[in-house]
Motif scaffolding. Sequence first.
Motif, PDB file in Angstrom:
ATOM      1  N   GLU A 149       0.867  -1.170   0.000  1.00 44.95           N
ATOM      2  CA  GLU A 149       0.000   0.000   0.000  1.00 44.95           C
ATOM      3  C   GLU A 149       0.907   1.225   0.000  1.00 44.95           C
ATOM      4  O   GLU A 149       1.796   1.338   0.849  1.00 44.95           O
ATOM      5  CB  GLU A 149      -0.876   0.010   1.259  1.00 44.95           C
ATOM      6  CG  GLU A 149      -1.802  -1.189   1.318  1.00 44.95           C
ATOM      7  CD  GLU A 149      -2.816  -1.116   2.444  1.00 44.95           C
ATOM      8  OE1 GLU A 149      -2.623  -0.328   3.386  1.00 44.95           O
ATOM      9  OE2 GLU A 149      -3.804  -1.860   2.360  1.00 44.95           O
ATOM     10  N   ARG A 163       1.166  11.568   1.747  1.00 43.97           N
ATOM     11  CA  ARG A 163       0.657  12.510   2.761  1.00 43.97           C
ATOM     12  C   ARG A 163       1.071  13.938   2.431  1.00 43.97           C
ATOM     13  O   ARG A 163       2.233  14.181   2.085  1.00 43.97           O
ATOM     14  CB  ARG A 163       1.245  12.171   4.129  1.00 43.97           C
ATOM     15  CG  ARG A 163       0.937  10.770   4.600  1.00 43.97           C
ATOM     16  CD  ARG A 163       1.599  10.530   5.939  1.00 43.97           C
ATOM     17  NE  ARG A 163       1.351   9.185   6.428  1.00 43.97           N
ATOM     18  CZ  ARG A 163       0.275   8.813   7.106  1.00 43.97           C
ATOM     19  NH1 ARG A 163      -0.671   9.688   7.369  1.00 43.97           N
ATOM     20  NH2 ARG A 163       0.136   7.562   7.533  1.00 43.97           N
ATOM     21  N   GLY A 175      -3.854  11.005  11.229  1.00 43.77           N
ATOM     22  CA  GLY A 175      -3.865   9.564  11.452  1.00 43.77           C
ATOM     23  C   GLY A 175      -2.595   9.020  12.078  1.00 43.77           C
ATOM     24  O   GLY A 175      -2.074   9.578  13.049  1.00 43.77           O
ATOM     25  N   SER A 176      -2.094   7.935  11.497  1.00 42.84           N
ATOM     26  CA  SER A 176      -0.962   7.232  12.102  1.00 42.84           C
ATOM     27  C   SER A 176       0.316   8.066  12.105  1.00 42.84           C
ATOM     28  O   SER A 176       1.157   7.904  12.988  1.00 42.84           O
ATOM     29  CB  SER A 176      -0.729   5.890  11.403  1.00 42.84           C
ATOM     30  OG  SER A 176      -0.231   6.082  10.104  1.00 42.84           O
ATOM     31  N   ASP A 220      -0.760  -5.006   8.358  1.00 42.40           N
ATOM     32  CA  ASP A 220      -0.149  -4.088   7.378  1.00 42.40           C
ATOM     33  C   ASP A 220       1.059  -3.319   7.940  1.00 42.40           C
ATOM     34  O   ASP A 220       0.997  -2.099   8.118  1.00 42.40           O
ATOM     35  CB  ASP A 220      -1.185  -3.057   6.875  1.00 42.40           C
ATOM     36  CG  ASP A 220      -2.332  -3.690   6.122  1.00 42.40           C
ATOM     37  OD1 ASP A 220      -2.270  -4.884   5.819  1.00 42.40           O
ATOM     38  OD2 ASP A 220      -3.299  -2.960   5.834  1.00 42.40           O
ATOM     39  N   ASP A 225      -4.323  13.053   2.840  1.00 45.44           N
ATOM     40  CA  ASP A 225      -3.503  11.875   2.527  1.00 45.44           C
ATOM     41  C   ASP A 225      -4.365  10.850   1.802  1.00 45.44           C
ATOM     42  O   ASP A 225      -5.585  11.003   1.724  1.00 45.44           O
ATOM     43  CB  ASP A 225      -2.847  11.267   3.787  1.00 45.44           C
ATOM     44  CG  ASP A 225      -3.855  10.876   4.854  1.00 45.44           C
ATOM     45  OD1 ASP A 225      -4.987  10.496   4.498  1.00 45.44           O
ATOM     46  OD2 ASP A 225      -3.517  10.942   6.051  1.00 45.44           O
ATOM     47  N   LYS A 280      -4.283   6.450   0.081  1.00 45.71           N
ATOM     48  CA  LYS A 280      -3.592   5.174  -0.115  1.00 45.71           C
ATOM     49  C   LYS A 280      -3.857   4.679  -1.533  1.00 45.71           C
ATOM     50  O   LYS A 280      -4.998   4.731  -2.010  1.00 45.71           O
ATOM     51  CB  LYS A 280      -4.127   4.174   0.905  1.00 45.71           C
ATOM     52  CG  LYS A 280      -3.466   2.825   0.905  1.00 45.71           C
ATOM     53  CD  LYS A 280      -4.173   1.780   0.090  1.00 45.71           C
ATOM     54  CE  LYS A 280      -5.485   1.356   0.657  1.00 45.71           C
ATOM     55  NZ  LYS A 280      -6.145   0.296  -0.154  1.00 45.71           N
ATOM     56  N   ASP A 291     -13.031   6.177   1.233  1.00 45.80           N
ATOM     57  CA  ASP A 291     -12.566   5.069   2.074  1.00 45.80           C
ATOM     58  C   ASP A 291     -11.054   5.095   2.227  1.00 45.80           C
ATOM     59  O   ASP A 291     -10.526   4.607   3.221  1.00 45.80           O
ATOM     60  CB  ASP A 291     -12.936   3.709   1.438  1.00 45.80           C
ATOM     61  CG  ASP A 291     -14.251   3.168   1.964  1.00 45.80           C
ATOM     62  OD1 ASP A 291     -14.974   3.906   2.651  1.00 45.80           O
ATOM     63  OD2 ASP A 291     -14.565   1.990   1.669  1.00 45.80           O
ATOM     64  N   ASN A 292     -10.362   5.584   1.207  1.00 44.24           N
ATOM     65  CA  ASN A 292      -8.894   5.561   1.299  1.00 44.24           C
ATOM     66  C   ASN A 292      -8.212   6.905   1.053  1.00 44.24           C
ATOM     67  O   ASN A 292      -7.008   6.964   0.818  1.00 44.24           O
ATOM     68  CB  ASN A 292      -8.297   4.448   0.425  1.00 44.24           C
ATOM     69  CG  ASN A 292      -8.956   4.352  -0.925  1.00 44.24           C
ATOM     70  OD1 ASN A 292      -9.247   5.390  -1.531  1.00 44.24           O
ATOM     71  ND2 ASN A 292      -9.215   3.151  -1.383  1.00 44.24           N
ATOM     72  N   CYS A 293      -9.008   7.979   1.156  1.00 43.35           N
ATOM     73  CA  CYS A 293      -8.449   9.343   1.111  1.00 43.35           C
ATOM     74  C   CYS A 293      -8.918  10.089   2.358  1.00 43.35           C
ATOM     75  O   CYS A 293     -10.044   9.867   2.808  1.00 43.35           O
ATOM     76  CB  CYS A 293      -9.027  10.152  -0.057  1.00 43.35           C
ATOM     77  SG  CYS A 293      -8.693   9.528  -1.679  1.00 43.35           S
ATOM     78  N   ARG A 294      -8.100  10.983   2.871  1.00 41.42           N
ATOM     79  CA  ARG A 294      -8.623  11.945   3.858  1.00 41.42           C
ATOM     80  C   ARG A 294      -8.912  13.238   3.117  1.00 41.42           C
ATOM     81  O   ARG A 294      -8.020  13.783   2.450  1.00 41.42           O
ATOM     82  CB  ARG A 294      -7.612  12.195   4.982  1.00 41.42           C
ATOM     83  CG  ARG A 294      -7.544  11.073   5.988  1.00 41.42           C
ATOM     84  CD  ARG A 294      -6.860  11.478   7.295  1.00 41.42           C
ATOM     85  NE  ARG A 294      -7.035  10.436   8.291  1.00 41.42           N
ATOM     86  CZ  ARG A 294      -6.155   9.454   8.508  1.00 41.42           C
ATOM     87  NH1 ARG A 294      -5.031   9.389   7.824  1.00 41.42           N
ATOM     88  NH2 ARG A 294      -6.404   8.543   9.420  1.00 41.42           N
ATOM     89  N   ARG A 347     -14.405   5.971  11.498  1.00 41.83           N
ATOM     90  CA  ARG A 347     -13.368   5.539  12.447  1.00 41.83           C
ATOM     91  C   ARG A 347     -13.557   6.221  13.804  1.00 41.83           C
ATOM     92  O   ARG A 347     -13.407   5.604  14.842  1.00 41.83           O
ATOM     93  CB  ARG A 347     -11.972   5.919  11.926  1.00 41.83           C
ATOM     94  CG  ARG A 347     -11.503   5.163  10.691  1.00 41.83           C
ATOM     95  CD  ARG A 347     -10.016   5.469  10.424  1.00 41.83           C
ATOM     96  NE  ARG A 347      -9.548   4.951   9.157  1.00 41.83           N
ATOM     97  CZ  ARG A 347      -9.453   5.684   8.049  1.00 41.83           C
ATOM     98  NH1 ARG A 347      -9.786   6.962   8.032  1.00 41.83           N
ATOM     99  NH2 ARG A 347      -9.009   5.132   6.922  1.00 41.83           N
TER     100      ARG A 347
HETATM  101  N1  UDP Z   1      -5.470   3.887   4.424  1.00 43.32           N
HETATM  102  C1  UDP Z   1      -6.211   2.956   3.711  1.00 43.32           C
HETATM  103  N2  UDP Z   1      -6.105   1.634   4.064  1.00 43.32           N
HETATM  104  C2  UDP Z   1      -5.344   1.206   5.083  1.00 43.32           C
HETATM  105  C3  UDP Z   1      -4.605   2.155   5.819  1.00 43.32           C
HETATM  106  C4  UDP Z   1      -4.693   3.488   5.456  1.00 43.32           C
HETATM  107  O1  UDP Z   1      -6.903   3.301   2.763  1.00 43.32           O
HETATM  108  O2  UDP Z   1      -5.303  -0.016   5.341  1.00 43.32           O
HETATM  109  C5  UDP Z   1      -5.540   5.308   4.037  1.00 43.32           C
HETATM  110  C6  UDP Z   1      -6.298   6.152   5.056  1.00 43.32           C
HETATM  111  O3  UDP Z   1      -7.662   6.274   4.693  1.00 43.32           O
HETATM  112  C7  UDP Z   1      -5.608   7.477   4.961  1.00 43.32           C
HETATM  113  C8  UDP Z   1      -4.167   7.119   4.564  1.00 43.32           C
HETATM  114  O4  UDP Z   1      -4.226   5.814   3.998  1.00 43.32           O
HETATM  115  O5  UDP Z   1      -6.179   8.266   3.934  1.00 43.32           O
HETATM  116  C9  UDP Z   1      -3.188   7.134   5.704  1.00 43.32           C
HETATM  117  O6  UDP Z   1      -3.681   6.338   6.746  1.00 43.32           O
HETATM  118  P1  UDP Z   1      -2.925   6.228   8.151  1.00 43.32           P
HETATM  119  O7  UDP Z   1      -1.585   5.601   7.944  1.00 43.32           O
HETATM  120  O8  UDP Z   1      -2.929   7.560   8.826  1.00 43.32           O
HETATM  121  O9  UDP Z   1      -3.712   5.160   8.961  1.00 43.32           O
HETATM  122  P2  UDP Z   1      -5.071   5.211   9.789  1.00 43.32           P
HETATM  123  O10 UDP Z   1      -5.079   6.438  10.594  1.00 43.32           O
HETATM  124  O11 UDP Z   1      -6.114   5.191   8.713  1.00 43.32           O
HETATM  125  O12 UDP Z   1      -5.025   3.944  10.573  1.00 43.32           O
END
Ligand code: UDP
Length: 254
Positions: free
Chosen positions: A90, A94, A99-100, A129, A175, A177, A200-203, A219
């Motif tokens: 993945e 960013r 998030g993380s 992951d 950010d 993915k 689902d995979n963008c902020r 979340r």
């Molecule tokens: N993300 C995703 N799938 C994953 C992990 C992250 O689509 O399994 C996306 C998430 O939506 C965000 C970006 O990747 O837009 C960064 O995510 P982050 O590492 O901050 O993790 P999270 O806070 O989502 O656990």
Amino acid sequence: MTRRRRIYEGKAKVLFEGPEPGTLVQYFKDDATAFNNQKKGVITGKGVLNNRISEYLMSRLSEIGVPTHFMRRLNMREQLVREVEIIPIEVVVRNVAAGSLSQRFGIPEGTPLPRSIIEYYYKSDELSDPMVSEEHITAFGWAAPQDLDDMVALSLRVNDYLSGLFLGIGLRLVDFKLEFGRLWENEEMRIVLADEISPDNCRLWDVKTNEKLDKDRFRQDLGRVEEAYQEVARRLGILPEGGPTDVKGPKTLQ
Ligand code: UDP
């Protein structure tokens, strides 16, 4: 309806055998998961909206020369895609801390990053992951150095293009993915964008109010999750007429 062979079922999508060799049907579910599957739920209408949003974004990217697996939307919840060999990495891009990244480094959410940062995560539910470096990716053979170069170049193009596109509709691309796959055509391989691009995979944050219009609403239990996905679709000008109501079974659009 003829039963098609189910190739793979993920958390938010199902892949079925496509009508021609080398194609798959990607079905978008309303299921949502977070925190490595610990939180599960349903976001009503999400699949319909993500199918539309991803169709729109993949099509725009294709127009600027970013190769993708997307072929065409078939109906409310399904799209036809090229069958690719998914690279188990993945790629997260960013622009703003969230998030993380915020957690790991203690950087307050919303802090603009000095430059776009790319991170890699190894796709593995059992291992949750884990974050990996280029060294791990090439040493373990998940992607060749040339594949990785292509993935980075494409990710940065996607980031530049989508940041501008979203800014134009008042949204900050914080950010996102991406996933990539190998597409084989006449003995030649190229790296193409796969999976989906959706809230689902963008902020995505409203530029003026910083309101979150993405999966963080699920979340973090912020409420109005469906409305947030609808608002993104509305601003993109693609909200289906009459709202995200479902159809009874697949009906191919010509
Ligand atoms: N993300 C995703 N799938 C994953 C992990 C992250 O689509 O399994 C996306 C998430 O939506 C965000 C970006 O990747 O837009 C960064 O995510 P982050 O590492 O901050 O993790 P999270 O806070 O989502 O656990």
